[in-house]
Enzyme design. Structure first.
Site, PDB file in Angstrom:
ATOM      1  N   LYS A  48       0.792  -1.135   0.042  1.00  0.00           N
ATOM      2  CA  LYS A  48       0.010  -0.018  -0.123  1.00  0.00           C
ATOM      3  C   LYS A  48       0.907   1.314  -0.069  1.00  0.00           C
ATOM      4  CE  LYS A  48      -4.015   1.850   2.754  1.00  0.00           C
ATOM      5  NZ  LYS A  48      -4.680   1.509   3.884  1.00  0.00           N
ATOM      6  N   SER A  61      -9.601   1.525   2.682  1.00  0.00           N
ATOM      7  CA  SER A  61      -8.731   2.522   2.282  1.00  0.00           C
ATOM      8  C   SER A  61      -7.770   1.443   1.356  1.00  0.00           C
ATOM      9  CB  SER A  61      -8.022   3.157   2.929  1.00  0.00           C
ATOM     10  OG  SER A  61      -7.144   2.720   3.871  1.00  0.00           O
ATOM     11  N   SER A  85      -9.667  -0.897   7.185  1.00  0.00           N
ATOM     12  CA  SER A  85      -8.897  -0.566   5.779  1.00  0.00           C
ATOM     13  C   SER A  85      -8.372  -1.744   5.128  1.00  0.00           C
ATOM     14  CB  SER A  85      -8.174   0.521   5.908  1.00  0.00           C
ATOM     15  OG  SER A  85      -8.900   1.780   5.675  1.00  0.00           O
TER      16      SER A  85
END
Lengths: 486, 98
Positions: free
Chosen positions: A80, A155, A179
């Site tokens: 990420k 996210s 997330s």
């Protein structure tokens, strides 16, 4: 071979490497080809580091004669884009950091590199990890590989979509209120939020420091354990990381859950969860019963307060953490200002997107004189009560099972107008962050062609237990073997 | 307690405290959005928290001490590589006092 290489799990790919059925270069170039093929429609990456990855794979072939020396050696992975990578752009999908090149690696990156992992790039996300759909990326939305008109969740939407579509074998996400788990659920993959403190946060761009935790996103539970084995451990650079003897997660998967006591907190089924998801989780509980577990309905009455607690605490912490973006030390800087204050205001106005600004404002308000006790301290007290409620339930039950998300993947644009509507996506995942307990989402079924995720929560540092429960379920179901057609 | 609606002036004040620039459209939008969100938080008024200690961290974190041993820091040029403006090994900032 009928199954394409990019659809394999980590442990399947490792077996091919062990038996020298494929070379390191084959494996990495397959992934890079896959990225070229599907990235125009999925858009799960912010940065692809193809040349570096290929170079590394070739050097492994030359130096190792083709055989891996660890579970992750030569296995291409993604991170990420809020996890710092030395000399590789780390943007948090924000204009504020669109040119930021970290001078150091996050601890998890160091660990994966030491194991011989090959980075293929950085995954798209909601800006600064604030969001549940990846639509808050300042660059582009990511598309759900199961239906490109839909969101991948967020996210960590880029990581979940990348794993689901075979653009990497695994990715690391971060989970502050769901997330990792919610996008894993929406993309039909496995996502684990470890116990707070199990994995070092050093080098993770801070959002809400008392809630943030890094964890793996993988295709199955064995892979999840393999990655977890590599990234856990105390880190002198993160004083909240816990000093304890590490369990070996991948070796403790037996699939035997006879006598496992499962609690099913009814409040998680009363929060506007789609009926298909309710049915799916109920059917999954029958599977656990067949495997010898006992299933009992329980009550966690404070669940209904978790969302409010989270949306006070997380923005408050975020407003403090994000005050470092002042246009001086690194990141975007507005150059045409008249004064230092004007420069700072314009830097933040242009650098932050609307959700980030909204949360900064919310947090600054909740921390401001006159409201601090009513909001921030009140939320911290309710947090204490939520933790105590979980602890008391874990005296009687080994794990808790709930849906991960109240809905399957929604349409891009469907919930962007109403922030409160978007916040409700995290209603089942937030409590684990507030309490700091571990929780995993695993594929448990489909509704209209879209994946459904099941959440398994456990007590502090009981990753072994929840992983083994998840593994047992996987042994008798095929949901984790489903792949989207792209 | 009664939670007031967030006026545009209040939005502007919070933004000023933080040094966050907002357009006039942002101010109107945030005034209504923040009011709606804070309204939802009132649910916490129903929880009796008397005698409960606040939790700052999810896992009890004790003070962590270590020996004060000098070790290698990142070189100055690496730290400054992302600086918007730097000179002679320093961050360059605008005048703070005018």
């Amino acid at each position: 071979m009928t199954t394409p290489l990019y659809e394999l799990t980590i442990h399947e790919a490792k077996e091919l490497l062990d038996n020298q059925m494929v070379s390191f270069e084959d494996l990495t170039s397959t992934i890079l080809d896959r990225i070229k093929q599907v990235e125009p429609s999925v858009k799960s990456f912010v940065t692809v580091t193809g040349d570096l990855a290929l170079e590394e794979a070739k050097s492994f072939d030359q130096n190792l004669g083709g055989s891996p020396s660890s579970n992750l050696q030569g296995i291409p992975f993604q991170l990420k884009d809020n996890i710092c990578t030395q000399d590789i752009l780390t943007t948090c999908s924000s204009h504020m950091l669109s040119e930021f090149i970290p001078p150091y690696n996050a601890t998890v990156v160091e660990k994966l590199k030491q194991s011989g992992g090959i980075i293929v790039g950085k995954g798209n996300m909601d800006e600064f990890a604030m969001g549940s759909s990846t639509e808050n990326s300042a660059f582009h939305p990511t598309h759900n590989p199961w239906d490109l008109k839909r969101v991948p969740g967020g996210s960590s939407g880029g990581p979940a979509a990348a794993v689901a579509s075979g653009e990497c074998f695994y990715s690391l996400g971060s989970d502050t209120g769901g997330s990792i788990r919610q996008p894993a659920s929406l993309c039909g993959v496995v996502g684990l939020k470890p116990t707070y403190g199990l994995v070092s946060r050093y080098g993770l761009v801070a959002f809400a420091s008392s809630l943030d935790q890094i964890g793996p996103i993988t295709k199955d539970v064995r892979d999840c354990s393999i990655v977890l084995d590599t990234i856990v451990g105390h880190d002198p650079m993160d004083s909240t990381s816990i000093e304890r003897v590490s369990d070996c997660y991948s070796k403790s998967l037996t699939g035997d859950i006879k006598g496992l006591k499962i609690g099913v907190p009814k409040e998680y089924f009363e929060v506007g969860v789609d009926s298909d998801i309710l049915d799916c989780i109920k059917e999954s509980l029958l599977v656990f019963e067949k495997l010898g577990a006992t299933v009992s309905e329980i009550s966690l009455p404070l669940t209904k307060y978790a969302l409010a607690v989270y949306y006070i605490l997380a923005p408050s912490e975020a407003s403090a953490n994000l005050s470092r973006y002042d246009g001086v030390k690194y990141g975007y800087s507005y150059r045409d200002a008249d004064s230092i204050w004007d420069a700072m205001e314009k830097t933040r106005q242009n650098g932050f997107g609307s959700e980030v600004s909204r949360r900064i404002m919310l947090g600054t308000y909740a921390l401001s004189a006159g409201y601090y006790d009513a909001y921030y301290v009140k939320a911290q007290k309710v947090r204490t009560m939520i933790r105590a409620e979980f602890s008391s339930v874990f005296n009687d039950y080994d794990v808790l099972i709930t849906p991960t998300s109240p809905s399957t993947a929604f349409l891009i644009g469907e919930k962007t107008e109403d922030p409160l509507q978007m916040y409700l996506n995290d209603i089942c995942t937030i409590p684990a962050n507030i309490a700091g307990i571990p929780a995993i989402s695993i594929p448990a079924g489909f509704s209209n062609g879209l994946p459904i995720g099941m959440q398994i929560m456990g007590s502090y540092f009981s990753e072994n237990t929840i992983l083994n429960a998840a593994y047992a379920f996987e042994q008798v179901t095929d949901w984790h073997k489903m792949r989207p057609s792209l | 307690m009664t939670i007031p609606k967030i006026s545009k002036e209040e939005v502007q004040n919070i933004a000023l405290v933080y040094r966050l620039g907002l357009s006039p459209e942002d101010v109107s939008r945030l005034s209504s959005e923040l009011s709606n969100i804070l309204d939802q938080f009132r649910v916490l008024d129903n929880v009796d928290t008397s005698g409960v200690n606040p939790t700052g961290h999810s896992v009890s974190a004790n003070g962590v001490m270590r020996e004060d041993e000098p070790s290698q820091s990142l070189p100055v040029n690496k730290i400054l590589q992302n600086a918007p403006s730097a000179e002679n090994g320093y961050f360059k900032v605008r005048p703070v006092l005018e």
